[in-house]
Design a protein around this motif. Sequence first.
Motif, PDB file in Angstrom:
ATOM      1  N   GLU A  16       0.805  -1.090  -0.059  1.00 49.39           N
ATOM      2  CA  GLU A  16      -0.434   0.212   0.106  1.00 49.39           C
ATOM      3  C   GLU A  16       0.842   1.111   0.143  1.00 49.39           C
ATOM      4  OE1 GLU A  16      -3.178   0.269   3.065  1.00 49.39           O
ATOM      5  OE2 GLU A  16      -3.949  -0.680   1.890  1.00 49.39           O
ATOM      6  N   MET A  18       1.362   6.033  -0.085  1.00 51.44           N
ATOM      7  CA  MET A  18       0.596   6.833  -0.195  1.00 51.44           C
ATOM      8  C   MET A  18       1.520   7.870  -0.981  1.00 51.44           C
ATOM      9  SD  MET A  18      -1.691   6.743   1.873  1.00 51.44           S
ATOM     10  CE  MET A  18      -2.097   8.649   2.919  1.00 51.44           C
ATOM     11  N   THR A  27      -3.351  10.339  -2.740  1.00 51.24           N
ATOM     12  CA  THR A  27      -3.982   9.464  -2.587  1.00 51.24           C
ATOM     13  C   THR A  27      -2.925   7.542  -2.154  1.00 51.24           C
ATOM     14  OG1 THR A  27      -2.505   8.336  -4.459  1.00 51.24           O
ATOM     15  CG2 THR A  27      -4.467  10.225  -5.223  1.00 51.24           C
ATOM     16  N   LYS A  28      -3.888   6.844  -1.656  1.00 47.23           N
ATOM     17  CA  LYS A  28      -3.734   5.980  -1.156  1.00 47.23           C
ATOM     18  C   LYS A  28      -3.576   4.870  -2.426  1.00 47.23           C
ATOM     19  CE  LYS A  28      -4.699   2.497   3.021  1.00 47.23           C
ATOM     20  NZ  LYS A  28      -5.248   3.033   3.867  1.00 47.23           N
ATOM     21  N   ARG A  29      -3.286   3.426  -2.853  1.00 47.29           N
ATOM     22  CA  ARG A  29      -2.993   2.933  -3.800  1.00 47.29           C
ATOM     23  C   ARG A  29      -2.484   2.112  -3.468  1.00 47.29           C
ATOM     24  NH1 ARG A  29      -2.604   5.928  -9.360  1.00 47.29           N
ATOM     25  NH2 ARG A  29      -3.523   8.150  -8.302  1.00 47.29           N
ATOM     26  N   ARG A  30      -3.215   0.507  -4.021  1.00 47.61           N
ATOM     27  CA  ARG A  30      -2.465  -0.684  -3.687  1.00 47.61           C
ATOM     28  C   ARG A  30      -2.122  -0.690  -5.022  1.00 47.61           C
ATOM     29  NH1 ARG A  30      -5.249  -6.082  -0.634  1.00 47.61           N
ATOM     30  NH2 ARG A  30      -5.365  -3.649   1.344  1.00 47.61           N
TER      31      ARG A  30
END
Length: 73
Positions: A16, A18, A27-30
């Motif tokens: 994950e 930031m 944004t927070k992304r996987r």
Amino acid sequence: MKEQLLKAMKRNQLVEMMYISKAGEITKRRIKVLKVSNDTFESYCFLKQSKRTFIIQNVLALIPIIRKERDVI
């Protein structure tokens, strides 16, 4: 940060992230890291469901996603 990206790529591990965009949006992304260069890295982004190129300097945090195996009875 580059070392963490390389480690995640070698281990084939999801993380994950930031991330702050050029426009200043956080944004927070996987992601799954595919390739690391000098200033950028290529990943598969599960949020956008496509390959994306990110700037290493704009990564605020990386957190490994640890998958636990479920017990089968």
